[in-house]
Design an enzyme around this catalytic site. Structure first.
Site, mmCIF file in Angstrom:
data_model
loop_
_atom_site.group_PDB
_atom_site.id
_atom_site.type_symbol
_atom_site.label_atom_id
_atom_site.label_comp_id
_atom_site.label_asym_id
_atom_site.label_seq_id
_atom_site.Cartn_x
_atom_site.Cartn_y
_atom_site.Cartn_z
ATOM 1 C CG ASP A 302 -2.427 0.660 0.849
ATOM 2 O OD1 ASP A 302 -2.680 0.437 -0.303
ATOM 3 O OD2 ASP A 302 -2.836 1.288 1.743
ATOM 4 C CG ASP A 682 -9.636 -5.751 13.867
ATOM 5 O OD1 ASP A 682 -10.400 -4.976 14.406
ATOM 6 O OD2 ASP A 682 -8.452 -6.275 14.711
#
Length: 984
Positions: A302, A682
């Site tokens: 990224d 998450d």
């Protein structure tokens, strides 16, 4: 158009068939377990004559006079989903069985015929609803037994489990342990009620403000304890059977039938996340004990760093030597850095004479590989003014990390390089998604969603395993462990993910700052596994791809649309709920989507243009984005690339799905994929899946599946905890708050909801915790106390409360196997993190969500002198250290002041002093690891020596002043008389 109306077999997915009298074939008359005649004949042939669900023997005459009724052109996906054709929930998919296909797609006016088909299917669906208005309520109870009930039945029949080749069983905690544990919890809850009755009815008038503050704090602590304790009410253990998995799906002489898995590895900055660590993670994945054609590894860069790309080139080259070496000698772990650093006898269990020679050669190759990697890192320390240039002379596309195109490079794979022995290697793919100014990229969650789309286009494995770049595969059979649950024909269909515990290397033996999180992973997560499953913790998790796409589990009925104003989480309304216009619109769109999916089962018979036109006009684009190839892959429940897709266009399509604008006006990050809205994506992602009715599994193999690294110095650990706590505050302030989100659906169990509420409210415990830790110092400095003089009954109540707290901890240690040291470290860091990182997270969260302000903490560090665990003694000064340091200082000052006051007042003041001193030492003992980390290592003098030296010196100095041994005693009576003669 034909639809299956017969229940399907839980083993093969085919229809179970009917008897001559028209009734459905039933193998077991005790529980009506759905199994077809062919599978039953196979069970009898193998000598297995016991029902898989209830354990009762089958009737010997059950196979007589049975007429099976199956469709010749039926697909596994279609029969699996057509089991409950009346269900059409928010995310439910329905693919009908298509036996014939019209060859002509356009009428005489050029209009596509699919529009008429969709309209006809809508009419059929509306007729079905009118014919069966209560289909979701009046279903056969035996047809949809919850998967957890299957697990309970299997766990109660161990003999039946072993006889029928189940892949996993539930092993409940022994009753002698769990019953006493629950009794003590109820006893503690009762004592707490009596305790608060006494505290509220006996205020301290002389210190009313201190008393009121303490009572409010204690009530919040009790509430926090209830949220944490009751989700641990039904802990369980699980056992898997990998040998049975291999026997069922890897038969000799046949191609492996194990499901394919796509691995996701995420990295951002190679200077902060060393490429060598990422390379070890990738190598451990490529060397898995799993069929090579079933493994694909996607590495997300990224940061678009050329260093990450070049290091992956070196890694792919070294994998050609490392992978065959691992599989030839079955070594563990299969990350070379950690394998060669093991201080064990590596010759144990090795019988090949060539092992020593090849191991030496491989270690030499790995050291050369490390030198090449270190050279790349050294080269990348200083960026050239003109930017990085690739070997062919072209400029690196990612020179501007915030403005660059998408990049994909396939290194290994089916048509790529083979290993040194000529064997095929798993696919390795480098991915860097496009970034442009003005677009929201959503950090890690956005990168993971980009990998979901890329992998769907290129390989489309039905399961996804995501790992952080510093978590390597420690157990080469970890994926097989997960497949024992996900591929189980009984319980697998409703499992959204299998979560493994996190284990860490490089942590000091005492685990000073509770980096291992043993209590959470070995106690809390096992408790959740007995409810609806563990929470997703961000790494070491195997997902079902269909669950990430926002679909509901196959066994669940239609989910009612949510209405925030119609009911609350504790008192759901029984009246008919009225929908707002937006919900009615969404329902209408879902009806169109469900109807359109019927026709998408025939995509193989359309050409590319017609297929794109069909998909674009059915509403799929508004959900999944503008990619016909990707949308088509979402319909393939068992994975695989569609045959109708042109392989030469896959890379181009993969580049398209990682473009920065692909997610605009879609459901990505809202309902599908990793969910946006919090830096702890998450927790949010797992919560959404559980709200849809999925359950998760906690898998704890004897050999840890994955291992990672954790920050072991104080400041880095606090910043890690700050990030987690800030994410929880963001969820609390969002529309996904577990206090109300998903209440009307009724699919999230109340104990599971309680656990999720605990994950978002725990940072707010910092406010009463700071106040409570300040009270001892105030009491010592002012001479007042928060508790009145205790009567005998009150003393017994306080003693009972302390005993119940101790018994709860002891019994929890007994069934979980956690050591008392781990429990004490967890308690200490709960206080340390609560008065520092959690406190900052609360204020920063409110500033960020309400005022849009984002606070950053600057960190400066000192170098460490120790080689082993040297990082442990690094002191990084940050604002997070201020609150706990202040609490330590004022409590130590309070202790000294308390002793001084008692010395002046005489022996009658020593009794009340001991209660206050105990209170203050409770704070100091919990903050002791923090004090130790703050002081570092002072010339190797233990911190405890320095602390006690300061305290004792202060106390003895006060005693010395009080005694005055070298000052002669004066006659106080004469002195007072002299003073009276003085004329003021």
């Amino acid at each position: 158009m034909m639809e299956s109306k017969s229940p399907v077999c839980n083993t093969c997915g085919e229809e179970i068939g009917v008897k001559p009298n028209g009734e459905f074939f039933v193998a077991c008359h005790e529980c009506s377990f759905p199994i077809c005649k062919a599978c039953l004949e196979y069970e009898f042939k193998e000598g297995r004559r016991i029902c898989l669900r209830c354990g009762n023997p089958y009737d010997e005459n059950v196979l007589d006079d049975v007429e099976t009724k199956t469709s010749k052109h039926q697909s596994t996906i279609a029969t699996h989903i057509s089991n409950t054709p009346q269900d059409s929930g928010i995310h439910a998919r329905h693919v009908s069985t298509v036996s014939t296909i019209d060859s002509e797609l356009n009428d005489e006016y050029g209009n596509p015929i699919w529009k008429n088909r969709v309209d006809s299917w809508k009419d059929k669906k509306s007729k079905k609803k009118k014919k069966h208005p209560k289909a979701t309520k009046d279903e056969d109870p035996d047809a949809q037994v919850p998967p957890q009930q299957h697990m309970e039945d299997i766990s109660l029949n161990p003999e039946a489990a072993s006889a029928t080749d189940v892949l996993s069983v539930v092993i409940p905690i022994p009753r002698t342990k769990i019953t006493s544990y629950r009794i003590v919890i109820i006893m503690r809850l009762t004592i707490l009620a009596l305790f608060f009755h006494y505290r509220i009815t006996h205020p301290v008038d002389s210190a009313y403000g201190l008393w009121l503050t303490s009572v409010i704090c204690e009530i919040w602590f009790a509430f926090s304890w209830v949220l944490d304790q009751f989700p641990k009410w039904s802990p369980i253990n699980r056992e898997t059977y990998i040998d049975r998995l291999s026997a069922r799906f890897e038969r000799e002489g046949e191609q492996s039938q194990l499901a394919a898995v796509d691995f996701f590895v995420s990295t951002v900055d190679p200077l902060k996340e060393p490429p060598l660590i990422t390379a070890n993670t990738v190598l451990s994945i490529l060397a898995l004990d799993y069929p090579v054609d079933k493994v694909s590894c996607y590495v997300s860069d990224d940061g678009a760093a050329m260093l990450s790309f070049e290091s992956l080139v070196e890694t792919a080259d070294f994998a050609r030597k490392w992978v065959p070496f691992c599989k030839k000698y079955s070594i563990e772990p299969r990350a070379p850095e950690f394998y060669f650093s093991l201080k064990i006898d590596y010759l144990r269990d090795k019988v090949q004479p060539s092992f020593v020679k090849e191991r030496r050669a491989m270690k030499r190759d790995y050291e050369e590989f490390k030198i090449r990697m270190n050279a790349l890192v050294a080269k990348a320390q200083k960026t050239p003014e003109e930017g990085w240039t690739m070997q062919d002379g072209t400029s690196w596309p990612g020179n501007n990390t915030r403005d660059h195109p998408g990049m994909i490079q396939v290194f290994l794979g089916y048509s790529g390089a083979r290993d040194v022995e000529g064997n095929e290697l798993p696919r390795l793919v480098y991915v860097s998604r496009e970034k442009r100014p003005g677009y929201q990229h959503h950090k890690k969650a956005g990168a993971e969603n980009a990998l979901v789309r890329v992998s769907a286009v290129l390989t489309n494995a039905p399961f996804i395993l995501n790992l952080d770049c510093d978590h390597y595969v420690n157990n080469s059979k970890a994926v097989r462990e997960a497949m024992c649950f996900l591929m189980d024909p009984v319980v697998g269909q409703d499992i959204c993910y299998v979560q493994f515990p996190q284990r860490f290397d490089g942590i000091d033996k005492s685990d000073r700052y509770a980096n291992r999180n043993i209590v959470f992973f070995d106690v809390n997560m096992r408790g959740l596994d007995g409810i609806q499953g563990p929470v997703y913790v961000g790494t070491g998790c195997v997902f079902r791809r269909q669950a990430l796409y926002g679909y509901s589990p196959p066994s669940k009925p239609k989910m009612l649309p949510q209405s925030s104003s119609s009911s609350c989480c504790c008192c759901p309304s029984k009246k008919k709920q009225t929908q707002d216009p937006s919900e009615i619109y969404k329902d209408a769109k879902r009806e169109e989507l469900d109807a359109a999916i019927f026709n998408l089962g025939d995509l193989d018979n359309y050409d590319e243009y017609e297929r794109s036109m069909l998909i674009s006009q059915t509403g799929f684009e508004k959900t999944f984005g503008l990619s016909a190839v990707f949308i088509e892959s979402t319909l393939m429940e068992n994975g695989g690339v569609p045959d109708s897709v042109n392989p030469s266009t896959l890379i181009k399509e993969a580049i398209h799905v990682i473009s920065c604008g692909y997610e605009e006006k879609t459901e990505w990050g809202k309902e599908i994929g990793w969910i946006y809205g919090s830096i702890t994506e998450d927790i949010l992602t797992g919560f959404k899946m559980h709200c849809r009715g999925w359950r998760s599994i906690y898998c704890m193999p004897l050999r840890p599946a994955f291992k990672g690294s954790a920050p072991i110095n104080l400041s880095d650990r606090l910043h890690q905890v700050l990030r987690w706590a800030l994410g929880s505050v963001e969820i609390f302030l969002s529309r996904h708050c577990p206090l109300w989100y998903g209440c009307s659906g009724g699919r999230l169990k109340w104990l599971q909801r309680m656990a999720y509420i605990n994950t978002i409210v725990y940072p707010f415990t910092s406010l009463p915790l700071v106040a409570y830790c300040t009270l001892p110092a105030i009491c010592l400095l002012t001479g007042k106390f928060i508790i009145p003089t205790l009567s005998n009954l009150a003393s017994m109540l306080f003693l009972g409360l302390f005993i119940s707290i101790i018994l709860t901890s002891v019994l929890e240690l007994r069934w979980s196997g956690v050591s008392i040291e781990d429990l004490w470290r967890n308690e200490q860091f709960w206080v340390i993190g609560g008065v520092s990182a959690h406190l900052f997270a609360v204020f920063q969260g409110f500033l960020k969500m309400l005022a849009g302000l984002d606070t950053n903490f600057t960190v400066t560090s000192k170098t460490a002198e120790d080689l082993e665990f040297g990082e442990l003694y690094i002191v990084k000064w940050t604002t997070l250290l201020i609150p706990p340091t202040s609490l330590l200082v004022i409590n130590l000052v309070g202790v000294v002041a308390g002793f001084s006051d008692a010395l002046n007042k005489g022996y009658e003041a020593w009794g009340p002093l001991f209660g206050k001193i105990f209170f203050a030492f409770w704070v100091v003992l919990h903050l002791y690891p923090f004090l130790k980390g703050l002081m570092g290592r002072q010339n190797r003098t233990p911190t405890i020596v320095i602390l006690w030296s300061i305290l004792l010196a202060s106390v003895f100095s006060l005693v010395w002043v009080r005694i005055n041994p070298f000052v002669s005693k004066t006659d106080t009576t004469a002195l007072s008389q002299n003073c009276l003669l003085i004329d003021c």
